[in-house]
Write a protein that holds these residues in place. Structure first.
Motif, mmCIF file in Angstrom:
data_model
loop_
_atom_site.group_PDB
_atom_site.id
_atom_site.type_symbol
_atom_site.label_atom_id
_atom_site.label_comp_id
_atom_site.label_asym_id
_atom_site.label_seq_id
_atom_site.Cartn_x
_atom_site.Cartn_y
_atom_site.Cartn_z
ATOM 1 N N GLU A 1 -28.013 -23.677 -7.243
ATOM 2 C CA GLU A 1 -29.121 -24.064 -6.379
ATOM 3 C C GLU A 1 -29.438 -22.932 -5.395
ATOM 4 O OE1 GLU A 1 -26.386 -27.754 -6.802
ATOM 5 O OE2 GLU A 1 -26.181 -25.595 -6.488
ATOM 6 N N SER A 2 -30.684 -22.882 -4.989
ATOM 7 C CA SER A 2 -31.104 -21.960 -3.943
ATOM 8 C C SER A 2 -32.341 -22.524 -3.261
ATOM 9 C CB SER A 2 -31.400 -20.570 -4.517
ATOM 10 O OG SER A 2 -32.485 -20.624 -5.421
ATOM 11 N N GLY A 3 -32.691 -21.896 -2.134
ATOM 12 C CA GLY A 3 -33.907 -22.279 -1.434
ATOM 13 C C GLY A 3 -33.678 -23.032 -0.140
ATOM 14 N N GLY A 4 -32.441 -23.411 0.118
ATOM 15 C CA GLY A 4 -32.167 -24.095 1.372
ATOM 16 C C GLY A 4 -32.365 -23.170 2.567
ATOM 17 N N ASP A 5 -32.759 -23.765 3.664
ATOM 18 C CA ASP A 5 -33.073 -22.947 4.854
ATOM 19 C C ASP A 5 -33.176 -23.849 6.068
ATOM 20 O OD1 ASP A 5 -35.376 -20.103 5.151
ATOM 21 O OD2 ASP A 5 -33.700 -20.750 6.425
ATOM 22 N N LEU A 6 -33.376 -23.229 7.214
ATOM 23 C CA LEU A 6 -33.706 -23.936 8.452
ATOM 24 C C LEU A 6 -35.234 -24.030 8.533
ATOM 25 C CD1 LEU A 6 -33.135 -25.101 11.285
ATOM 26 C CD2 LEU A 6 -33.093 -22.728 12.113
ATOM 27 N N VAL A 7 -35.730 -25.232 8.725
ATOM 28 C CA VAL A 7 -37.183 -25.434 8.790
ATOM 29 C C VAL A 7 -37.489 -26.440 9.890
ATOM 30 C CG1 VAL A 7 -37.120 -27.261 7.028
ATOM 31 C CG2 VAL A 7 -39.222 -25.948 7.377
ATOM 32 N N GLN A 8 -38.659 -26.307 10.482
ATOM 33 C CA GLN A 8 -39.060 -27.237 11.535
ATOM 34 C C GLN A 8 -39.525 -28.563 10.945
ATOM 35 O OE1 GLN A 8 -41.973 -25.314 14.018
ATOM 36 N NE2 GLN A 8 -40.409 -24.165 15.135
ATOM 37 N N PRO A 9 -39.433 -29.633 11.711
ATOM 38 C CA PRO A 9 -39.983 -30.917 11.240
ATOM 39 C C PRO A 9 -41.446 -30.766 10.836
ATOM 40 C CG PRO A 9 -38.655 -31.258 13.196
ATOM 41 C CD PRO A 9 -38.762 -29.770 13.008
ATOM 42 N N GLY A 10 -41.788 -31.384 9.729
ATOM 43 C CA GLY A 10 -43.137 -31.265 9.187
ATOM 44 C C GLY A 10 -43.310 -30.114 8.225
ATOM 45 N N GLY A 11 -42.310 -29.252 8.133
ATOM 46 C CA GLY A 11 -42.392 -28.093 7.265
ATOM 47 C C GLY A 11 -42.067 -28.408 5.823
ATOM 48 N N SER A 12 -42.053 -27.343 5.005
ATOM 49 C CA SER A 12 -41.833 -27.476 3.566
ATOM 50 C C SER A 12 -40.790 -26.474 3.092
ATOM 51 C CB SER A 12 -43.134 -27.213 2.801
ATOM 52 O OG SER A 12 -44.118 -28.168 3.116
ATOM 53 N N LEU A 13 -40.124 -26.835 2.023
ATOM 54 C CA LEU A 13 -39.212 -25.947 1.318
ATOM 55 C C LEU A 13 -39.312 -26.246 -0.168
ATOM 56 C CD1 LEU A 13 -35.884 -26.048 3.381
ATOM 57 C CD2 LEU A 13 -37.408 -24.082 3.146
ATOM 58 N N ARG A 14 -38.981 -25.243 -0.987
ATOM 59 C CA ARG A 14 -38.849 -25.482 -2.415
ATOM 60 C C ARG A 14 -37.451 -25.068 -2.850
ATOM 61 N NH1 ARG A 14 -42.079 -22.914 -7.592
ATOM 62 N NH2 ARG A 14 -40.792 -21.105 -7.060
ATOM 63 N N LEU A 15 -36.720 -26.023 -3.369
ATOM 64 C CA LEU A 15 -35.389 -25.757 -3.888
ATOM 65 C C LEU A 15 -35.473 -25.457 -5.375
ATOM 66 C CD1 LEU A 15 -33.328 -28.586 -2.158
ATOM 67 C CD2 LEU A 15 -33.980 -26.342 -1.264
ATOM 68 N N SER A 16 -34.593 -24.577 -5.830
ATOM 69 C CA SER A 16 -34.523 -24.230 -7.242
ATOM 70 C C SER A 16 -33.134 -24.535 -7.778
ATOM 71 C CB SER A 16 -34.819 -22.739 -7.442
ATOM 72 O OG SER A 16 -36.107 -22.394 -6.994
ATOM 73 N N CYS A 17 -33.099 -24.978 -9.025
ATOM 74 C CA CYS A 17 -31.841 -25.238 -9.724
ATOM 75 C C CYS A 17 -31.917 -24.497 -11.051
ATOM 76 C CB CYS A 17 -31.674 -26.729 -9.942
ATOM 77 S SG CYS A 17 -30.304 -27.197 -11.032
ATOM 78 N N VAL A 18 -31.150 -23.434 -11.174
ATOM 79 C CA VAL A 18 -31.176 -22.607 -12.378
ATOM 80 C C VAL A 18 -29.957 -22.909 -13.234
ATOM 81 C CG1 VAL A 18 -31.239 -20.277 -13.299
ATOM 82 C CG2 VAL A 18 -32.412 -20.790 -11.146
ATOM 83 N N GLY A 19 -30.205 -23.171 -14.500
ATOM 84 C CA GLY A 19 -29.117 -23.415 -15.427
ATOM 85 C C GLY A 19 -28.738 -22.144 -16.168
ATOM 86 N N SER A 20 -27.446 -21.979 -16.411
ATOM 87 C CA SER A 20 -26.987 -20.880 -17.252
ATOM 88 C C SER A 20 -25.914 -21.391 -18.196
ATOM 89 C CB SER A 20 -26.464 -19.707 -16.415
ATOM 90 O OG SER A 20 -25.348 -20.094 -15.657
ATOM 91 N N GLY A 21 -25.857 -20.807 -19.384
ATOM 92 C CA GLY A 21 -24.880 -21.245 -20.366
ATOM 93 C C GLY A 21 -25.329 -22.435 -21.191
ATOM 94 N N PHE A 22 -26.479 -23.012 -20.855
ATOM 95 C CA PHE A 22 -27.035 -24.115 -21.625
ATOM 96 C C PHE A 22 -28.496 -24.274 -21.238
ATOM 97 C CE2 PHE A 22 -27.231 -27.924 -18.713
ATOM 98 C CZ PHE A 22 -26.871 -27.263 -17.546
ATOM 99 N N SER A 23 -29.250 -25.000 -22.059
ATOM 100 C CA SER A 23 -30.660 -25.234 -21.769
ATOM 101 C C SER A 23 -30.829 -26.543 -21.020
ATOM 102 C CB SER A 23 -31.471 -25.285 -23.060
ATOM 103 O OG SER A 23 -32.796 -25.683 -22.781
ATOM 104 N N LEU A 24 -31.500 -26.476 -19.882
ATOM 105 C CA LEU A 24 -31.777 -27.691 -19.123
ATOM 106 C C LEU A 24 -32.751 -28.608 -19.843
ATOM 107 C CD1 LEU A 24 -32.085 -26.354 -15.468
ATOM 108 C CD2 LEU A 24 -30.187 -27.592 -16.498
ATOM 109 N N ASP A 25 -33.480 -28.096 -20.814
ATOM 110 C CA ASP A 25 -34.459 -28.910 -21.515
ATOM 111 C C ASP A 25 -33.831 -30.108 -22.217
ATOM 112 O OD1 ASP A 25 -36.964 -26.463 -22.626
ATOM 113 O OD2 ASP A 25 -36.571 -27.441 -20.706
ATOM 114 N N GLY A 26 -32.599 -30.010 -22.578
ATOM 115 C CA GLY A 26 -31.953 -31.107 -23.280
ATOM 116 C C GLY A 26 -31.354 -32.150 -22.367
#
Length: 128
Positions: free
Chosen positions: A6-31
């Motif tokens: 996972e990545s993308g976590g941060d300090l943000v003010q109330p009302g703000g936005s973030l986008r978290l990412s989850c990257v798979g390795s060693g297998f396909s997340l599609d399944g």
């Protein structure tokens, strides 16, 4: 080696936005159905949002409906969680995991439970 990162976590003010990412390795997340979970101090790790493996249909926990959006990019083997209108109560350690979705009463997913593979998490802090 199967991994979720996972990545993308941060300090943000109330009302703000973030986008978290989850990257798979060693297998396909599609399944796999994949979900986002969070843990705040003293709490468990309930599912916030999950995306199914066969048609990308989605599940959202009530507290994040209308604010969070889960999506999948197969080319990047990544699942995202777009988080808008963040509140201090969203402060937590966020995890992604493979998941199992349940819809006992019809076409709407009603429950999402973590399955075999977990990442180590990314921290989201919502504070002014």
């Amino acid at each position: 080696q199967v991994r979720l990162v996972e990545s993308g976590g941060d300090l943000v003010q109330p009302g703000g936005s973030l986008r978290l990412s989850c990257v798979g390795s060693g297998f396909s997340l599609d399944g796999y159905a994949v979900g986002w979970f969070r843990r705040a101090p003293g709490q468990g790790r309930p599912a916030l949002s999950c995306i199914s493996s066969h048609d990308d249909s989605t599940y959202y926990e009530n507290s994040v409906k209308g604010r969070f959006t889960i999506s999948r990019d197969s080319a990047k083997n990544t699942v995202y969680l777009q988080m808008d209108s963040l509140e201090p109560e969203d402060t937590a350690l966020y995890y992604c995991a493979t998941a199992t979705l349940y819809r006992p009463r019809g076409s709407t997913w009603e429950e999402c439970v973590a399955a075999d593979y977990w990442g180590k998490g990314t921290v989201v802090t919502v504070s002014s």
